[in-house]
Design a protein around this motif. Structure first.
Motif, PDB file in Angstrom:
ATOM      1  N   ILE A  48       0.735  -1.103  -0.091  1.00  0.00           N
ATOM      2  CA  ILE A  48      -0.124   0.081   0.047  1.00  0.00           C
ATOM      3  C   ILE A  48       0.887   1.313  -0.069  1.00  0.00           C
ATOM      4  N   TYR A  49       1.910   1.352   0.949  1.00  0.00           N
ATOM      5  CA  TYR A  49       2.670   2.650   0.970  1.00  0.00           C
ATOM      6  C   TYR A  49       3.705   2.582  -0.471  1.00  0.00           C
ATOM      7  N   GLY A  50       3.620   1.688  -1.144  1.00  0.00           N
ATOM      8  CA  GLY A  50       4.264   1.774  -2.365  1.00  0.00           C
ATOM      9  C   GLY A  50       3.678   2.579  -3.324  1.00  0.00           C
ATOM     10  N   VAL A  51       2.495   2.828  -3.156  1.00  0.00           N
ATOM     11  CA  VAL A  51       1.908   3.779  -4.239  1.00  0.00           C
ATOM     12  C   VAL A  51       1.107   4.932  -3.305  1.00  0.00           C
ATOM     13  N   VAL A  52       0.755   4.833  -2.002  1.00  0.00           N
ATOM     14  CA  VAL A  52       0.030   5.597  -1.352  1.00  0.00           C
ATOM     15  C   VAL A  52       1.248   6.380  -0.190  1.00  0.00           C
ATOM     16  N   ASN A  53       1.221   7.572  -0.266  1.00  0.00           N
ATOM     17  CA  ASN A  53       1.918   8.272   0.901  1.00  0.00           C
ATOM     18  C   ASN A  53       1.611   8.274   2.246  1.00  0.00           C
ATOM     19  N   PRO A  54       2.406   7.547   3.026  1.00  0.00           N
ATOM     20  CA  PRO A  54       2.406   7.543   4.461  1.00  0.00           C
ATOM     21  C   PRO A  54       1.837   8.953   5.017  1.00  0.00           C
ATOM     22  N   PRO A  55       0.506   8.772   5.663  1.00  0.00           N
ATOM     23  CA  PRO A  55       0.042  10.203   6.259  1.00  0.00           C
ATOM     24  C   PRO A  55       0.516  10.550   7.587  1.00  0.00           C
ATOM     25  N   TYR A  56       0.831   9.656   8.564  1.00  0.00           N
ATOM     26  CA  TYR A  56       1.160   9.747   9.790  1.00  0.00           C
ATOM     27  C   TYR A  56       2.131   8.620  10.178  1.00  0.00           C
ATOM     28  N   THR A  57       2.867   8.903  11.315  1.00  0.00           N
ATOM     29  CA  THR A  57       3.662   7.807  11.776  1.00  0.00           C
ATOM     30  C   THR A  57       3.658   7.556  13.239  1.00  0.00           C
ATOM     31  N   TRP A  58       3.997   6.629  13.979  1.00  0.00           N
ATOM     32  CA  TRP A  58       4.246   6.421  15.327  1.00  0.00           C
ATOM     33  C   TRP A  58       5.084   7.728  15.850  1.00  0.00           C
ATOM     34  N   THR A  59       6.348   7.693  14.983  1.00  0.00           N
ATOM     35  CA  THR A  59       7.299   9.092  15.538  1.00  0.00           C
ATOM     36  C   THR A  59       6.523  10.276  15.523  1.00  0.00           C
ATOM     37  N   MET A  60       5.836  10.517  14.605  1.00  0.00           N
ATOM     38  CA  MET A  60       5.280  11.989  14.773  1.00  0.00           C
ATOM     39  C   MET A  60       4.048  11.919  15.750  1.00  0.00           C
ATOM     40  N   ALA A  61       3.383  10.958  16.055  1.00  0.00           N
ATOM     41  CA  ALA A  61       2.578  10.886  17.207  1.00  0.00           C
ATOM     42  C   ALA A  61       3.119  10.979  18.516  1.00  0.00           C
ATOM     43  N   GLY A  62       4.342  10.495  18.746  1.00  0.00           N
ATOM     44  CA  GLY A  62       5.134  10.516  19.781  1.00  0.00           C
ATOM     45  C   GLY A  62       5.458  11.968  19.955  1.00  0.00           C
ATOM     46  N   ALA A  63       6.012  12.576  18.910  1.00  0.00           N
ATOM     47  CA  ALA A  63       6.707  13.916  19.014  1.00  0.00           C
ATOM     48  C   ALA A  63       5.726  14.977  19.403  1.00  0.00           C
TER      49      ALA A  63
END
Length: 239
Positions: A48-63
């Motif tokens: 999925i992420y090969g064609v869809v841009n990741p919107p949010y990550t665990w790192t961002m959630a922690g920051a």
């Protein structure tokens, strides 16, 4: 007069009771089932992420728990200055184009030197940033090890570098090259100069304690390294 007989020794090769065999088989079945499901989930997520841009990550959630995040936009690789692409590869993974996710040359060097530093590639960091969390642990490292070859097999090198640059942290609450270029240099990713790119790449090991506003020995070394890999062909897969 009666003599007490000693108990007859129990042979070691007695068959395991049927109930215990059934329990063992059931546990083994569910372990295999869970492992298969985990692998399938990983494969699906990577696809999925090969064609869809990741919107949010665990790192961002922690920051985000520590400070507000700077607004960010996704930037295709073609709209990121070649100087920035060269700088980040020179800084983090000079053999990016030639390995399959793990840089065995660097790993052997680290082992031979007995060093505590890592030999993490851009592919490994991308897998971690996109799918996992930052805290060091054996489960996270195991998941990263499983995800890395999947990312290499299903994504192009250009896609890996694009996702990496759009998810990397370049300062407290600053994620992605678009936010970094705007916040640090009031410019856009396609207009970053060689010096600005080298300074941004220099903060990546410690983005919350290093500033790209000041030149450093590391940024100067990255600038030289970027020019070197551009000349010797090691940048052919992403330029």
């Amino acid at each position: 007069m009666f003599t007490r007989r000693s108990p007859r020794p129990v042979p070691d090769d007695l068959p395991v009771p049927a109930a215990r065999r059934r329990l063992s088989a059931r546990v083994l079945f569910w372990l295999r089932f869970a492992a298969l499901r985990a692998v399938l989930v990983m494969l699906g997520s990577v696809a999925i992420y090969g064609v869809v841009n990741p919107p949010y990550t665990w790192t961002m959630a922690g920051a985000a728990r520590q400070q507000p995040l700077v607004s960010r936009g996704w930037v295709p690789l073609a709209e990121i200055a070649p100087a920035m692409r060269l700088a980040v590869v020179a800084a983090e993974d000079a053999n990016f184009c030639s390995h399959w996710g793990f840089d065995m040359v660097e790993i052997r060097k680290v082992v031979a030197q007995g060093s505590s530093r890592g030999a993490s590639t851009i592919t490994q960091q991308t897998a971690k940033n996109a799918f996992l969390w930052q805290t060091r642990s054996w489960p996270r490292k195991a998941a990263e090890t499983l995800l890395t070859p999947q990312v290499e097999a299903m994504w192009s090198k250009g896609r890996i570098l694009e996702v990496y640059l759009n998810l990397a942290e370049f300062g407290p609450g600053i994620f992605g090259i678009e936010a970094a270029a705007r916040a640090h240099f009031a410019t856009t990713p396609d207009r970053l100069t060689e010096v600005q790119a080298a300074r941004l790449a220099a903060v990546l090991p410690s983005p919350r304690t290093r500033s790209p506003q000041v030149a450093s020995a590391r940024s100067r070394s990255i600038l030289d390294g970027a020019r070197t890999i551009a000349r010797d062909g090691r940048a052919a897969c992403f330029l």
